[in-house]
Design a protein around this motif. Structure first.
Motif, mmCIF file in Angstrom:
data_model
loop_
_atom_site.group_PDB
_atom_site.id
_atom_site.type_symbol
_atom_site.label_atom_id
_atom_site.label_comp_id
_atom_site.label_asym_id
_atom_site.label_seq_id
_atom_site.Cartn_x
_atom_site.Cartn_y
_atom_site.Cartn_z
ATOM 1 N N ASP A 175 0.688 -1.297 -0.081
ATOM 2 C CA ASP A 175 0.000 0.028 -0.114
ATOM 3 C C ASP A 175 0.924 1.098 -0.125
ATOM 4 O OD1 ASP A 175 -2.258 -1.262 -0.003
ATOM 5 O OD2 ASP A 175 -2.409 -1.658 2.144
ATOM 6 N N LEU A 176 2.152 1.381 0.600
ATOM 7 C CA LEU A 176 2.972 2.357 0.494
ATOM 8 C C LEU A 176 3.960 2.255 -0.798
ATOM 9 C CD1 LEU A 176 3.955 4.900 1.933
ATOM 10 C CD2 LEU A 176 5.524 3.614 3.057
ATOM 11 N N ASP A 177 3.392 2.772 -1.754
ATOM 12 C CA ASP A 177 4.346 2.706 -2.930
ATOM 13 C C ASP A 177 4.778 4.151 -3.361
ATOM 14 O OD1 ASP A 177 5.484 2.355 -5.538
ATOM 15 O OD2 ASP A 177 3.729 1.744 -6.548
ATOM 16 N N PRO A 178 6.279 4.156 -3.235
ATOM 17 C CA PRO A 178 6.931 5.627 -3.369
ATOM 18 C C PRO A 178 6.971 6.076 -4.724
ATOM 19 C CG PRO A 178 8.609 3.893 -2.989
ATOM 20 C CD PRO A 178 7.075 3.295 -2.812
ATOM 21 N N GLY A 179 6.428 5.368 -5.944
ATOM 22 C CA GLY A 179 6.619 5.710 -7.313
ATOM 23 C C GLY A 179 8.138 5.173 -7.656
ATOM 24 N N SER A 180 8.877 6.292 -8.219
ATOM 25 C CA SER A 180 10.115 6.414 -8.534
ATOM 26 C C SER A 180 11.102 6.577 -7.319
ATOM 27 C CB SER A 180 10.324 7.392 -9.639
ATOM 28 O OG SER A 180 10.095 8.612 -9.310
ATOM 29 N N GLY A 181 10.463 7.167 -6.361
ATOM 30 C CA GLY A 181 11.286 7.399 -4.865
ATOM 31 C C GLY A 181 12.309 8.535 -5.231
ATOM 32 N N PHE A 182 13.250 8.455 -4.589
ATOM 33 C CA PHE A 182 14.030 9.337 -4.231
ATOM 34 C C PHE A 182 15.374 9.310 -5.206
ATOM 35 C CE2 PHE A 182 12.539 8.859 -0.125
ATOM 36 C CZ PHE A 182 12.094 10.022 0.419
ATOM 37 N N ASN A 232 9.615 11.048 -6.336
ATOM 38 C CA ASN A 232 8.829 10.518 -7.200
ATOM 39 C C ASN A 232 8.551 11.591 -8.306
ATOM 40 O OD1 ASN A 232 7.035 8.638 -8.453
ATOM 41 N ND2 ASN A 232 5.312 9.413 -7.200
ATOM 42 N N ASN A 233 9.801 12.133 -8.766
ATOM 43 C CA ASN A 233 9.914 13.098 -9.814
ATOM 44 C C ASN A 233 9.345 14.525 -9.552
ATOM 45 O OD1 ASN A 233 11.043 11.195 -11.719
ATOM 46 N ND2 ASN A 233 8.889 10.412 -12.127
ATOM 47 N N ILE A 234 9.048 14.781 -8.250
ATOM 48 C CA ILE A 234 8.658 16.196 -7.722
ATOM 49 C C ILE A 234 9.901 16.828 -6.869
ATOM 50 C CG2 ILE A 234 7.170 17.178 -6.297
ATOM 51 C CD1 ILE A 234 5.061 15.343 -6.880
ATOM 52 N N GLY A 235 10.542 17.832 -7.357
ATOM 53 C CA GLY A 235 11.310 18.508 -6.357
ATOM 54 C C GLY A 235 11.267 18.678 -4.988
ATOM 55 N N ARG A 236 12.100 17.995 -4.337
ATOM 56 C CA ARG A 236 12.264 18.259 -2.765
ATOM 57 C C ARG A 236 13.648 18.100 -2.609
ATOM 58 N NH1 ARG A 236 7.732 19.716 -3.858
ATOM 59 N NH2 ARG A 236 5.720 19.009 -2.772
ATOM 60 N N ASN A 237 14.233 19.321 -1.802
ATOM 61 C CA ASN A 237 15.691 19.408 -1.659
ATOM 62 C C ASN A 237 15.880 18.994 -0.393
ATOM 63 O OD1 ASN A 237 18.295 20.172 -2.476
ATOM 64 N ND2 ASN A 237 17.895 22.112 -1.938
ATOM 65 N N ARG A 238 16.225 17.587 -0.172
ATOM 66 C CA ARG A 238 17.069 17.217 1.010
ATOM 67 C C ARG A 238 16.011 16.896 2.103
ATOM 68 N NH1 ARG A 238 21.189 15.980 -2.304
ATOM 69 N NH2 ARG A 238 22.285 18.098 -3.046
ATOM 70 N N ILE A 239 14.725 17.343 2.058
ATOM 71 C CA ILE A 239 13.817 17.086 3.058
ATOM 72 C C ILE A 239 12.593 16.987 2.241
ATOM 73 C CG2 ILE A 239 13.470 19.465 3.665
ATOM 74 C CD1 ILE A 239 13.103 18.219 6.598
ATOM 75 N N VAL A 240 11.342 15.939 2.646
ATOM 76 C CA VAL A 240 10.258 15.912 2.277
ATOM 77 C C VAL A 240 9.276 15.342 3.182
ATOM 78 C CG1 VAL A 240 10.760 13.447 1.082
ATOM 79 C CG2 VAL A 240 8.940 15.135 0.161
ATOM 80 N N ARG A 241 7.880 15.648 3.247
ATOM 81 C CA ARG A 241 7.103 15.191 3.891
ATOM 82 C C ARG A 241 6.415 14.261 3.277
ATOM 83 N NH1 ARG A 241 3.292 19.068 7.609
ATOM 84 N NH2 ARG A 241 2.672 19.365 5.375
ATOM 85 N N LEU A 242 5.866 12.929 3.700
ATOM 86 C CA LEU A 242 5.069 12.086 2.999
ATOM 87 C C LEU A 242 3.840 11.506 3.846
ATOM 88 C CD1 LEU A 242 8.311 9.558 2.240
ATOM 89 C CD2 LEU A 242 7.357 11.487 1.013
ATOM 90 N N THR A 253 -6.641 17.337 -4.772
ATOM 91 C CA THR A 253 -7.151 15.946 -4.079
ATOM 92 C C THR A 253 -5.808 15.189 -3.996
ATOM 93 O OG1 THR A 253 -7.586 14.929 -6.437
ATOM 94 C CG2 THR A 253 -9.129 15.906 -5.249
ATOM 95 N N TYR A 254 -5.904 13.925 -3.074
ATOM 96 C CA TYR A 254 -4.637 13.239 -2.871
ATOM 97 C C TYR A 254 -4.801 12.082 -4.355
ATOM 98 C CZ TYR A 254 -4.030 14.721 1.740
ATOM 99 O OH TYR A 254 -3.932 15.296 3.161
ATOM 100 N N ASP A 255 -3.401 11.909 -4.643
ATOM 101 C CA ASP A 255 -3.329 10.918 -5.834
ATOM 102 C C ASP A 255 -3.086 9.643 -5.123
ATOM 103 O OD1 ASP A 255 -0.738 10.852 -5.210
ATOM 104 O OD2 ASP A 255 -0.238 11.799 -7.009
ATOM 105 N N ALA A 256 -2.751 8.563 -6.053
ATOM 106 C CA ALA A 256 -2.620 7.033 -5.537
ATOM 107 C C ALA A 256 -1.447 6.859 -4.803
ATOM 108 C CB ALA A 256 -2.347 6.262 -6.963
ATOM 109 N N ASN A 257 -0.207 8.075 -4.635
ATOM 110 C CA ASN A 257 0.724 8.287 -4.117
ATOM 111 C C ASN A 257 0.915 8.924 -2.815
ATOM 112 O OD1 ASN A 257 2.513 6.270 -5.648
ATOM 113 N ND2 ASN A 257 2.602 7.712 -7.060
#
Length: 275
Positions: A174-181, A214-224, A245-249
């Motif tokens: 259920d926790l799929d990070p897509g392309s991840g970091f 997941n192909n969205i720019g986040r420089n060194r820190i991100v909230r999931l 809205t929230y997407d699948a990730n």
């Protein structure tokens, strides 16, 4: 510690000009606690149990008594590489993460669970044959474990630097990070997650060597977000989007208002966005 004292892992270092033997305890005023005599020259990670005993990870996994002496009732055996992270479960079992491939001769790549005695938990083998290095661990209240580090697959399934396991050690699909970091700069440093922390609402803060998630720019820190329903309303914090809205990730995304300016014959205003 509950009494406000602080355990510090400090391999090959000094405190106020005195050697530390790898681990020290500080009083609430920051002075060194002279009653603590722990020896852990390779200490890299720590966790304090409710009974005051201290788990120490480094070039092995040990447990110290509250005064710093070795706990003879805990024996994890030989570990072939470093333990970078420790997480303590409510039942006394211990999750260890690192770049090891075996504990006491039992194959465990990057993450393992040991019993309160230090013996490897035979029911918990979360990573299979893939090469996994874990630098950070975070436990959810429901017993799920999130691990961050430097890896690409878990049991052949793509998980780039972050994954979540069920209490039984199965990969949580259920926790799929897509392309991840990813780290696309020219530093030569590959992407990895160095630290994880939960917020009260269940969101996870991840920090490390990366510039996108997941192909969205986040420089060194991100909230999931770890508990969202796809399609439910949210706020991405951007004035240039609507209908967020929230997407699948579990990303909060909206419809962009930044459309190219077009000629129009109506009096309707045209929204345009600068560079």
């Amino acid at each position: 510690q509950p009494d406000g004292k602080v355990i510090v892992a400090c391999p090959n270092s000094y405190f106020n000009g005195q050697p530390t033997d790898g681990i020290v305890r500080l009083n609430t005023d920051g002075s060194r606690d002279a009653t603590f005599n722990g020896i852990a020259p390779s200490a890299l990670s720590l966790a304090v149990q409710p009974d005051g005993r201290i788990l120490v990870g480094g070039s092995g996994l040990r447990r110290l008594m509250p005064d710093g002496s070795d706990d003879p009732s805990f024996n994890a055996g030989n570990i072939d590489n470093q333990v970078y992270a420790i997480a303590l479960q409510s039942d006394g079992k211990v999750i260890a993460g690192g770049n090891f491939s075996q504990i006491a001769g039992i194959p465990r790549r990057g993450i393992a669970r040991v019993l309160p005695t230090g013996a490897v938990d035979p029911t918990y083998a979360p990573t299979g044959p893939d090469q996994v290095v874990i630098y950070a661990l975070a436990l959810q209240q429901n017993g799920y474990v999130i691990g961050g580090g430097a890896f690409g697959h878990i049991n052949g399934i793509s998980r780039n630097d972050i994954a979540r396991w069920t209490p039984s050690g199965d990969l949580d699909m259920d926790l799929d990070p897509g392309s991840g970091f990813h780290n696309f700069d020219q530093s030569g440093i590959i992407s990895r997650v160095n630290a994880l922390a939960f917020q009260p609402d269940g969101s996870v803060i991840a920090a490390g060597d990366f510039i996108s998630y997941n192909n969205i720019g986040r420089n060194r820190i991100v909230r999931l977000l770890t508990g969202c329903a796809v399609g439910t309303a949210c706020d991405d914090g951007m004035a240039s989007t609507i209908n967020d809205t929230y997407d699948a990730n579990c990303f909060c995304t909206g419809t962009s208002l930044c459309l190219p300016t077009q000629l129009t014959t109506t009096a309707d205003p045209v929204i345009s966005c600068g560079a």
